[in-house]
Design a protein around this motif. Sequence first.
Motif, PDB file in Angstrom:
ATOM      1  N   ARG A 186       1.066  -6.625  -4.328  1.00 20.03           N
ATOM      2  CA  ARG A 186       0.615  -6.537  -2.787  1.00 20.03           C
ATOM      3  C   ARG A 186      -0.348  -7.657  -2.513  1.00 20.03           C
ATOM      4  O   ARG A 186       0.115  -8.188  -1.478  1.00 20.03           O
ATOM      5  CB  ARG A 186       0.550  -5.334  -2.419  1.00 20.03           C
ATOM      6  CG  ARG A 186       1.753  -4.265  -2.687  1.00 20.03           C
ATOM      7  CD  ARG A 186       1.685  -2.556  -2.457  1.00 20.03           C
ATOM      8  NE  ARG A 186       2.548  -2.060  -2.611  1.00 20.03           N
ATOM      9  CZ  ARG A 186       2.908  -0.665  -2.149  1.00 20.03           C
ATOM     10  NH1 ARG A 186       1.752  -0.236  -1.847  1.00 20.03           N
ATOM     11  NH2 ARG A 186       3.376   0.133  -2.700  1.00 20.03           N
ATOM     12  N   LEU A 188       1.197 -10.460  -0.364  1.00 16.00           N
ATOM     13  CA  LEU A 188       0.674 -11.337   1.775  1.00 16.00           C
ATOM     14  C   LEU A 188      -0.096 -12.751   1.587  1.00 16.00           C
ATOM     15  O   LEU A 188       0.706 -12.686   2.288  1.00 16.00           O
ATOM     16  CB  LEU A 188       0.564  -9.777   1.733  1.00 16.00           C
ATOM     17  CG  LEU A 188       1.214  -8.403   2.240  1.00 16.00           C
ATOM     18  CD1 LEU A 188      -0.174  -7.927   1.895  1.00 16.00           C
ATOM     19  CD2 LEU A 188       1.982  -8.947   2.877  1.00 16.00           C
ATOM     20  N   TYR A 247      -2.858  -6.165   5.846  1.00 14.80           N
ATOM     21  CA  TYR A 247      -2.746  -5.360   4.122  1.00 14.80           C
ATOM     22  C   TYR A 247      -4.445  -4.294   4.759  1.00 14.80           C
ATOM     23  O   TYR A 247      -4.942  -4.515   4.437  1.00 14.80           O
ATOM     24  CB  TYR A 247      -3.298  -6.283   3.398  1.00 14.80           C
ATOM     25  CG  TYR A 247      -2.303  -5.500   1.661  1.00 14.80           C
ATOM     26  CD1 TYR A 247      -1.822  -4.110   1.735  1.00 14.80           C
ATOM     27  CD2 TYR A 247      -2.790  -5.540   0.822  1.00 14.80           C
ATOM     28  CE1 TYR A 247      -1.577  -3.629   1.067  1.00 14.80           C
ATOM     29  CE2 TYR A 247      -2.654  -4.893  -0.546  1.00 14.80           C
ATOM     30  CZ  TYR A 247      -1.839  -3.979  -0.266  1.00 14.80           C
ATOM     31  OH  TYR A 247      -2.057  -2.937  -1.713  1.00 14.80           O
ATOM     32  N   ASP A 282      -0.999   3.174   0.831  1.00 17.12           N
ATOM     33  CA  ASP A 282      -1.112   1.584   1.831  1.00 17.12           C
ATOM     34  C   ASP A 282      -0.621   1.603   3.088  1.00 17.12           C
ATOM     35  O   ASP A 282       1.055   1.839   3.554  1.00 17.12           O
ATOM     36  CB  ASP A 282      -0.763   0.859   0.720  1.00 17.12           C
ATOM     37  CG  ASP A 282      -1.494   0.130  -0.435  1.00 17.12           C
ATOM     38  OD1 ASP A 282      -2.456   0.963  -0.434  1.00 17.12           O
ATOM     39  OD2 ASP A 282      -1.835  -0.350  -1.205  1.00 17.12           O
ATOM     40  N   LEU A 293       0.735  -1.698   6.247  1.00 17.78           N
ATOM     41  CA  LEU A 293       0.989  -2.897   7.122  1.00 17.78           C
ATOM     42  C   LEU A 293       0.515  -2.914   8.709  1.00 17.78           C
ATOM     43  O   LEU A 293       0.895  -2.240   9.284  1.00 17.78           O
ATOM     44  CB  LEU A 293       1.852  -3.906   6.745  1.00 17.78           C
ATOM     45  CG  LEU A 293       2.201  -4.204   5.679  1.00 17.78           C
ATOM     46  CD1 LEU A 293       3.574  -5.065   5.314  1.00 17.78           C
ATOM     47  CD2 LEU A 293       1.152  -5.728   4.535  1.00 17.78           C
TER      48      LEU A 293
END
Length: 363
Positions: free
Chosen positions: A197, A201, A226, A259, A261
Motif C-alpha cells: 500500500r 501510494l 495514507y 487503514d 485514506l
Amino acid sequence: MVLKQLSLINYKNFKTADFGFDEKINCFVGSNGIGKTNALDAIYQLAFGKSYFNPIASQNIRHGEEFYVVDGVFEKHGKEEKIVCSLKKNQKRVIKRNGKIYDRLSDHIGLIPLVIISPADRDLIIEGSETRRKFMDGVIAQSNKSYLHNLLNYNKVLSQRNSLLKYFALNNTFDPATLEVYNEQLNEYGSMIYEERKKFLDIFIPIFRKRYVSISGKDEQIGLDYESQLHESSLLALLQLNLGKDRAVQYTSQGIHKDDLNFSIAGHPIKKFGSQGQQKSLLIALKLAQFDFLRDLAGDTPILLLDDIFDKLDENRVGQIVQLVDDQHFGQIFISDTHPERTEKVVKATHQTYKMINLESDL
C-alpha cells in the motif's frame, strides 16, 4: 483492451440483449430506468465477477427468473478472450475464460483492466474507511496477484482470530499459544500488505494531484494521505500491546483492516470543507489516476465506464472530461446518458469513432 460483443440473459432488467461495440466510444442512451447503468454494470461484472452497484449477487438476477448469464468477447493484444459470468439461485457464481472455469475467482482479477466513474463514487468521501480501503485494494489487486492472495489470507486469519476472541469470552477461558499463532500470521500477511500500500501510494498520489489540477483548472492544495496504525509500530507489537482491549471488545482492534485514506483541501477534510465542485473534481481525479496507474503498469489501456457523467457535472467539468476522452492515451469508453442529442454532440467533438445505443428502441 477492447470489448467487441456483450450478451445478457436475465441480468437485472434485461430479459435478453445483444450488443456490438465500436472500438472507441459507445453511448447507452434512453430514459431513466431503462437499463443504461445496468449495461455498464454488466461490463464491470465481466472484469471483476461482481456488480459494482449491488454486492448481493442473487439480486442481480432478473425478477422472477432463476439465473443470469453475462457473456463478453474481448480483444486483448490481438487475441480474442471470451468471458462468461453466470449465477444460478442458491449456487456459487461461475466465471469462465475461453470455456474453462476458474478454480478461484481471484485468478480472474487483472485480466480485464477497467475503471468506472459513477455518481456512486461519492461514497468514497461520505462513507467509512472500508469503502476507501476497497478502492485502494481494488487498484493494487488489478496489477498485483500476490497482493490479492495476501489480502484474502489476512482476512481469513482475521476472522479466525475474532472468532477465537469471542470463544474466550463466552467460555471464560484463554489460550495464549493459539492466539499467538494467529498474531504471527496476521503480522506476516499484514506487513506485506502495508508495504505494498505504501509503494502504491508513493506512485499514485503525484498522478492523482496532477489529474486534479487538470480537471479543476486550479492548483489547489489537494491532499491524499495514507493513515495506518503500522506507521508507528509492527503489527505483532500492536497485537500484543492491545491484547487486553481485544479480549474486552472481542475483536481485533489493530491491523491493516483499520487503514484509511484521508482526502483534504487546504489541509482540511474535504468531506466537511470541500465544495460540491471540489468533491466532484477529487473523485474524477481519483478514478482517472487509477486509469493512468493501471495503464502504465499493465501495459494495456483499461476500458473506461462513465455512468451518468453528464447529469452530475457542470459544463466546465464535462468539457474537461471530453478533452480527456480525446486524448490518444484513452482506449475504449462507454458512456450512459439520458439525452441522446447532448451525448452525440459531445462525442462528435472528440473526432473519434462512436456508436449510439438507444435502449428504448433496442429493447
